[in-house]
Design a protein around this motif. Structure first.
Motif, PDB file in Angstrom:
ATOM      1  N   LEU A   1      23.113 -38.797 -11.095  1.00 26.63           N
ATOM      2  CA  LEU A   1      22.533 -37.815 -12.011  1.00 26.63           C
ATOM      3  C   LEU A   1      23.545 -37.337 -13.043  1.00 26.63           C
ATOM      4  CD1 LEU A   1      20.431 -35.921  -9.370  1.00 26.63           C
ATOM      5  CD2 LEU A   1      19.514 -37.178 -11.329  1.00 26.63           C
ATOM      6  N   LYS A   2      24.769 -37.097 -12.611  1.00 29.43           N
ATOM      7  CA  LYS A   2      25.806 -36.644 -13.531  1.00 29.43           C
ATOM      8  C   LYS A   2      26.030 -37.676 -14.637  1.00 29.43           C
ATOM      9  CE  LYS A   2      30.491 -34.851 -13.689  1.00 29.43           C
ATOM     10  NZ  LYS A   2      31.600 -34.341 -12.896  1.00 29.43           N
ATOM     11  N   ASP A   3      26.135 -38.941 -14.261  1.00 27.63           N
ATOM     12  CA  ASP A   3      26.332 -40.023 -15.222  1.00 27.63           C
ATOM     13  C   ASP A   3      25.123 -40.148 -16.153  1.00 27.63           C
ATOM     14  OD1 ASP A   3      27.804 -42.320 -16.259  1.00 27.63           O
ATOM     15  OD2 ASP A   3      26.286 -43.563 -15.265  1.00 27.63           O
ATOM     16  N   PHE A   4      23.928 -40.069 -15.592  1.00 27.21           N
ATOM     17  CA  PHE A   4      22.681 -40.175 -16.356  1.00 27.21           C
ATOM     18  C   PHE A   4      22.588 -39.058 -17.394  1.00 27.21           C
ATOM     19  CE2 PHE A   4      18.008 -39.775 -16.803  1.00 27.21           C
ATOM     20  CZ  PHE A   4      17.650 -41.108 -16.991  1.00 27.21           C
ATOM     21  N   VAL A   5      22.880 -37.831 -16.985  1.00 26.13           N
ATOM     22  CA  VAL A   5      22.824 -36.668 -17.881  1.00 26.13           C
ATOM     23  C   VAL A   5      23.848 -36.813 -19.002  1.00 26.13           C
ATOM     24  CG1 VAL A   5      23.257 -34.171 -18.012  1.00 26.13           C
ATOM     25  CG2 VAL A   5      21.828 -35.097 -16.178  1.00 26.13           C
TER      26      VAL A   5
ATOM     27  N   THR B   1      20.601 -28.904  -3.758  1.00 23.81           N
ATOM     28  CA  THR B   1      21.480 -28.093  -4.594  1.00 23.81           C
ATOM     29  C   THR B   1      22.560 -28.897  -5.310  1.00 23.81           C
ATOM     30  OG1 THR B   1      22.825 -27.521  -2.660  1.00 23.81           O
ATOM     31  CG2 THR B   1      21.079 -25.968  -3.294  1.00 23.81           C
ATOM     32  N   ASP B   2      23.105 -29.920  -4.659  1.00 26.04           N
ATOM     33  CA  ASP B   2      24.152 -30.699  -5.320  1.00 26.04           C
ATOM     34  C   ASP B   2      23.581 -31.551  -6.450  1.00 26.04           C
ATOM     35  OD1 ASP B   2      22.865 -32.225  -3.359  1.00 26.04           O
ATOM     36  OD2 ASP B   2      24.661 -33.327  -2.779  1.00 26.04           O
ATOM     37  N   CYS B   3      22.357 -32.017  -6.311  1.00 25.06           N
ATOM     38  CA  CYS B   3      21.682 -32.747  -7.400  1.00 25.06           C
ATOM     39  C   CYS B   3      21.284 -31.769  -8.499  1.00 25.06           C
ATOM     40  CB  CYS B   3      20.447 -33.470  -6.885  1.00 25.06           C
ATOM     41  SG  CYS B   3      20.800 -34.840  -5.776  1.00 25.06           S
ATOM     42  N   TRP B   4      20.682 -30.657  -8.105  1.00 18.15           N
ATOM     43  CA  TRP B   4      20.206 -29.647  -9.048  1.00 18.15           C
ATOM     44  C   TRP B   4      21.340 -29.156  -9.942  1.00 18.15           C
ATOM     45  CZ3 TRP B   4      15.622 -28.381 -10.754  1.00 18.15           C
ATOM     46  CH2 TRP B   4      15.419 -27.145 -11.409  1.00 18.15           C
ATOM     47  N   ALA B   5      22.536 -29.074  -9.404  1.00 21.12           N
ATOM     48  CA  ALA B   5      23.680 -28.607 -10.187  1.00 21.12           C
ATOM     49  C   ALA B   5      23.966 -29.515 -11.379  1.00 21.12           C
ATOM     50  CB  ALA B   5      24.924 -28.533  -9.297  1.00 21.12           C
TER      51      ALA B   5
END
Length: 161
Positions: A50-54, A152-156
């Protein structure tokens, strides 16, 4: 005994006795990462994905919130709505509310290009995955399931978008 270990691991993740070290931002061990992924619903992307995608999506990112505020239709959404409100003009500018309807197995299609980077989410990932699948079946090509406020870790990684 092998059946008990995953159940205990899943329980341990949900209790404060195990999870503070994971949530504190410390480096995760392979074992901790494996346990976290076991606790996620099928199809929910990892925080790293998710971090990379964002980051790659930038201002083109669209977050599709599929939760339903109608407690009679989706009573389980009330808990996650108390933690994270539905998108609005003032809340989560890159997000839209497009309710996933279990009866029709569909949601309104977003009015964006088919290659727009999209993260779907509900409260914890089940309907987020159904929404992802629906969007892919309707020609969207760049979609991830982000789980929801429960993860929560994904949501962050995307929850404020």
């Amino acid at each position: 005994m092998r059946v008990v270990v995953p159940l205990l691991a899943s329980f341990a993740l949900r209790t404060s006795a195990f999870s503070p070290s994971i949530r504190s931002g410390s480096v995760r061990t392979f074992h901790q990462s494996t346990l976290l992924n076991m606790a996620r619903k099928a199809g929910v992307s990892s925080p790293e994905e998710l971090k990379d995608f964002v980051a790659k999506a930038g201002d083109k990112l669209l977050v599709v919130d599929v939760r339903n505020p109608d407690a009679e239709k989706e009573p389980g959404d009330q808990k996650s709505l108390a933690v994270a409100a539905l998108p609005s003009e003032d809340n989560r500018p890159q997000a839209v509310s497009l309710i996933y309807d279990r009866e029709t197995s569909s949601l309104p299609l977003p009015d964006v290009d088919k290659d727009t980077p999209i993260i779907t989410h509900c409260g914890g990932g089940g309907r987020g995955q159904l929404a992802k699948d629906f969007l892919l079946e309707n020609g969207f090509t760049n979609v991830l399931n982000g789980g929801g406020p429960k993860e929560t870790d994904c949501w962050a990684e995307y929850g404020s978008k």
